[in-house]
Design a protein around this motif. Structure first.
Motif, PDB file in Angstrom:
ATOM      1  N   THR A 379       0.854  -1.192   0.000  1.00  0.00           N
ATOM      2  CA  THR A 379       0.000   0.000   0.000  1.00  0.00           C
ATOM      3  C   THR A 379       0.885   1.235   0.000  1.00  0.00           C
ATOM      4  O   THR A 379       2.039   1.188   0.431  1.00  0.00           O
ATOM      5  CB  THR A 379      -0.910   0.046   1.246  1.00  0.00           C
ATOM      6  OG1 THR A 379      -0.077  -0.005   2.404  1.00  0.00           O
ATOM      7  CG2 THR A 379      -1.892  -1.090   1.284  1.00  0.00           C
ATOM      8  N   TRP A 396      -4.282   0.922  -2.392  1.00  0.00           N
ATOM      9  CA  TRP A 396      -4.039  -0.525  -2.337  1.00  0.00           C
ATOM     10  C   TRP A 396      -3.516  -0.961  -3.696  1.00  0.00           C
ATOM     11  O   TRP A 396      -4.249  -1.479  -4.526  1.00  0.00           O
ATOM     12  CB  TRP A 396      -5.328  -1.267  -1.966  1.00  0.00           C
ATOM     13  CG  TRP A 396      -5.878  -0.807  -0.659  1.00  0.00           C
ATOM     14  CD1 TRP A 396      -6.691   0.259  -0.440  1.00  0.00           C
ATOM     15  CD2 TRP A 396      -5.601  -1.367   0.618  1.00  0.00           C
ATOM     16  NE1 TRP A 396      -6.941   0.402   0.901  1.00  0.00           N
ATOM     17  CE2 TRP A 396      -6.289  -0.594   1.581  1.00  0.00           C
ATOM     18  CE3 TRP A 396      -4.840  -2.452   1.057  1.00  0.00           C
ATOM     19  CZ2 TRP A 396      -6.236  -0.866   2.937  1.00  0.00           C
ATOM     20  CZ3 TRP A 396      -4.798  -2.726   2.414  1.00  0.00           C
ATOM     21  CH2 TRP A 396      -5.482  -1.939   3.337  1.00  0.00           C
ATOM     22  N   ASP A 399      -2.694  -6.150  -3.615  1.00  0.00           N
ATOM     23  CA  ASP A 399      -3.481  -6.597  -2.466  1.00  0.00           C
ATOM     24  C   ASP A 399      -3.850  -8.070  -2.626  1.00  0.00           C
ATOM     25  O   ASP A 399      -5.021  -8.418  -2.727  1.00  0.00           O
ATOM     26  CB  ASP A 399      -4.740  -5.720  -2.374  1.00  0.00           C
ATOM     27  CG  ASP A 399      -5.496  -5.957  -1.078  1.00  0.00           C
ATOM     28  OD1 ASP A 399      -4.899  -6.499  -0.137  1.00  0.00           O
ATOM     29  OD2 ASP A 399      -6.689  -5.607  -1.025  1.00  0.00           O
ATOM     30  N   LYS A 651     -10.663   0.377  -0.297  1.00  0.00           N
ATOM     31  CA  LYS A 651     -10.520  -1.059  -0.043  1.00  0.00           C
ATOM     32  C   LYS A 651     -11.834  -1.729  -0.431  1.00  0.00           C
ATOM     33  O   LYS A 651     -12.898  -1.382   0.069  1.00  0.00           O
ATOM     34  CB  LYS A 651     -10.198  -1.265   1.445  1.00  0.00           C
ATOM     35  CG  LYS A 651     -10.100  -2.715   1.860  1.00  0.00           C
ATOM     36  CD  LYS A 651      -8.709  -3.266   1.681  1.00  0.00           C
ATOM     37  CE  LYS A 651      -8.585  -4.650   2.319  1.00  0.00           C
ATOM     38  NZ  LYS A 651      -7.566  -5.465   1.692  1.00  0.00           N
TER      39      LYS A 651
END
Ligand code: SF4
Ligand code: SF4
Length: 705
Positions: A379, A396, A399, A651
């Motif tokens: 991140t 992000w 991920d 997210k």
């Protein structure tokens, strides 16, 4: 005519709207005249798509600029360009401005250059309407909204007030098409309109161009270096080489029966999405001639496998080719040989033998693991404020990425802009402990700070080749120093280095005598060979190739891809090969990993993934890549994904492909909630024993190539 009026195609298709006759464009330079366009003839009828294809320096873009009257004042232009019978050459800038944007509309590669940043997209489209059609401001705004809706901009009533920078690249390109068709032009001229775009966005733009052309009935001149894009879209194709049209025909006839060795080579040089890749590509030897000092005769003679002494006397005229449909013309003295001997590129050109590796017989599971990445996360802080920066969130970027590369294997890594490919490569090359997840490189886990000798060993064993060799090679160093640098960095003695540099140059097909020259003295393909020689210097086990052929013309790209395949086989190398071009990946890779928005969504053997894709995103990607075969391309199913990927600053919950997933949209409510709440993990869904996994709760196979 308004957008909604149907076009009378029978009336429209017969009359030529744009005719280019014996066009020449010459640029005077201190070194002499550059003859960029040398006698081009083109005819374009209403409702027709004419594709002009050619490599860098072929004269295709100069031809389109000449049609638009946008050449610099120093250019000498002769010949004739008529629009509905009216001559355009010799008109002043004012007269041409009245035609540009009204009767001839333009769509360029870079949509940002078409919009002024300080006005909204709607204001700029409305302005075009007002200038050329008059009416009230309210009517012009309504027209702008109508056009934005037509090109697929969601919520056009709201987005009409957005500024260009608030649009994504694909949306800007669509907005530019909206502006182009605002005045029902007679001709739409699209110059490389999809070149900088990701493949799913490219598919959107092509679909919008089709709609725009259908709705306006305009003739479309589509200029591209990509024969694949042109194949399924154009009615007729003109192939340009060294400032001339060297072959022209309907798209079907050109691909089925090319009659000019250059076209045959171009078709053979293209890696194909729809073909397994155990054979090398056709490399057209050499590079295009300089337009400063053309030798007499055929300009392709120096690269042509069929050349005879006769070819070097006079330049062949563009004439009706033998044994093809009327109007299929080629500029080749020996076109008849292509009738007798067939037009399979491998019959016309000398192909290098297919490289073989001893490792090929070793089962994958028994080979050493070169790279293993599991659940990688990276991140970046999202900050606000210019003096006191506050962290207000996270990007992000990566991920949940999983990769696995074995000895002697190429793993293709595929994904669009923002998918996290580059961040993943940086994380691997940095040799640092990852934020989360694990990286294991040649048996060494990056789970703690590495000692100096381990770092040195890994730096020698893993090397990298970048997209743009000009940017990655120091222009002030001679090639010998560039190649020697990694060897000296790991402490190899000078005499060994001096021995190794010529060896490496030979290995990549360069003359050792050229070691004293500087990068700018080499062609693009040669520069990429220098980068490869440098990457090979310290006997690496793994080479990370980041878009290594994206900047190269297709005929040069084929030679570099063949070289990489040969080096891999002879030196038992492993490659992590990143490319946005899925056809290249099909050709080079043994296995492929597909990424979407920072996560791995599908992985498996390349033929398995391409022939039986499981994840809806992979399916959309594959369907969006054009195949260079017009008949096949027209028959294929195309899945056009809506919109753009969501921002990585949020997210995501559940499946992050949900906002664009065509399968999700069709699922019953009860199943959808699973996509919304539960992150799909990589599981085998494919055929038994296929070693093929995908991250989708409802993965099902679909055939698209
Ligand atoms: S004219 Fe001769 S050199 Fe030119 S393309 Fe034909 S065969 Fe090749
Ligand atoms: S999990 Fe659901 S949203 Fe995600 S790819 Fe599969 S069907 Fe689409």
């Amino acid at each position: 005519m308004t957008l909604t009026e149907p076009v009378d195609r029978t009336r429209a298709s017969s009359a030529p709207v744009l005719e280019v006759h014996d066009l020449t464009v010459t640029f005077p330079t201190p070194d002499g005249d550059v003859r960029a366009v040398r006698g081009v003839d083109l005819t374009l009828r209403r409702g027709e798509v004419l594709g002009i294809v050619g490599e860098s320096g072929s004269g295709k873009s100069v031809t389109s600029l000449a049609v638009l009257g946008l050449l610099p004042a120093t250019a000498k232009v002769t010949g004739s360009i008529t629009l509905d019978g009216e001559e355009l050459i010799g008109r002043g800038d004012k007269a041409m401005s009245a035609i540009r944007g009204k009767r001839i509309a333009m769509v360029f590669q870079d949509p940002l250059s078409a919009f002024t940043p300080v006005y909204t997209v709607g204001q700029q489209i409305a302005e075009t309407v007002l200038i050329h059609r008059g009416g009230t401001k309210k009517q012009a705004r309504e027209r702008a909204i109508e056009l934005l809706g037509l090109v697929g901009i969601p919520e056009p009533e709201r987005r009409v007030d957005s500024f260009p920078h608030e649009f994504s690249g694909g949306m800007r390109q669509r907005a530019m098409i909206a502006m182009a068709i605002a005045n029902d032009p007679d001709v739409i001229l699209a110059d490389e309109p999809t070149t900088a775009l990701d493949v799913t966005i490219q598919a959107q733009v092509i679909s919008v161009l089709r709609t725009a052309q259908r709705e306006t009935g305009a003739a479309l001149l589509f200029v591209s270096h990509d024969l694949g894009v042109i194949a399924g879209f154009a009615d007729r194709i003109a192939v340009m080489y060294a400032g001339r049209v060297v072959e022209t025909a309907t798209a079907d006839d050109l691909f089925a029966h090319p009659r000019m060795p250059y076209t045959v080579g171009l078709i053979g040089a293209l890696p194909r999405l729809d073909q397994r890749s155990d054979q090398p590509l056709v490399p057209i030897p050499g590079t295009p001639p300089s337009l400063l000092s053309l030798a007499p005769g055929c300009p392709f003679a120096a690269r042509c496998p069929l050349v005879t002494a006769e070819c070097r006397v006079d330049e062949p005229a563009l004439e009706q080719a033998p044994a093809v449909e009327a109007g299929h013309r080629a500029a080749c003295l020996h076109a008849d040989q292509l009738v007798g001997e067939g037009t399979d590129p491998e019959d016309v050109y000398d192909l290098p033998p297919a490289p073989t590796s001893e490792l090929a017989s070793v089962p994958r599971a028994s080979r050493d693991r070169v790279l293993h990445v599991d659940g990688l996360v990276k991140t970046f802080p999202l900050t606000k404020g210019s003096v006191f920066k506050r962290r207000v969130g996270s990007v992000w970027a990566v991920d949940g990425v999983d990769l696995d590369v074995r000895e002697g294997e190429t793993l293709g890594l595929v994904g669009e802009s923002g998918s996290g490919k580059s961040t993943t490569l940086h994380e691997i090359m940095d040799l640092r402990v990852p934020e989360a997840g694990t990286i294991e490189l040649l048996g060494t886990a990056l789970d703690r700070k590495l000692d100096g000798s381990t770092v040195k060993r890994l730096r020698g064993a893993v090397s990298m080749v970048f997209q743009d060799p000009m940017a990655s090679l120091d222009p002030r160093q001679p090639v010998s120093d560039i190649i020697a640098e990694p060897l000296l960095a790991i402490g190899r003695p000078r005499d060994e280095v001096s021995r190794r540099v010529p060896e490496l140059m030979r290995l990549v097909g360069l003359e050792p005598a050229a070691a004293t020259r500087y990068p700018h003295e080499f062609s693009g393909g040669q520069r990429q060979r220098i980068s490869i020689a440098r990457a090979l210097a310290a006997d690496p086990k793994l080479i990370v190739l980041d878009e290594p052929v994206s900047a190269l013309d297709v005929s040069i790209q084929a030679g570099v891809l063949n070289l990489l395949a040969e080096l891999k086989a002879t030196l038992d190398l492993s490659y992590l090969f990143v490319s946005h071009d899925l056809s290249v990946i099909r050709h080079v890779a043994d296995r492929v990993t597909v990424m979407y928005l920072g996560r791995t969504v599908e992985t498996g053997p390349v033929d398995e993934v391409f022939e039986h894709p499981l994840h809806p995103y992979t399916q959309a990607l594959l369907s969006a890549v054009p195949v260079p075969d017009p008949v096949k391309e027209r028959a294929r199913e195309h899945i056009v994904l809506p919109g753009d990927p969501p921002t990585p600053t949020v997210k995501q919950t559940g499946c992050r492909f949900r906002s664009r997933c065509p399968l999700y949209a069709m699922l019953p409510e009860a199943q959808r909630s699973r996509c919304e709440d539960e992150v799909p993990t990589m599981l085998p869904h494919g055929r038994d024993g296929a070693d093929h996994t995908a991250a989708c709760h409802f993965a099902r196979e679909k055939q698209l190539v």
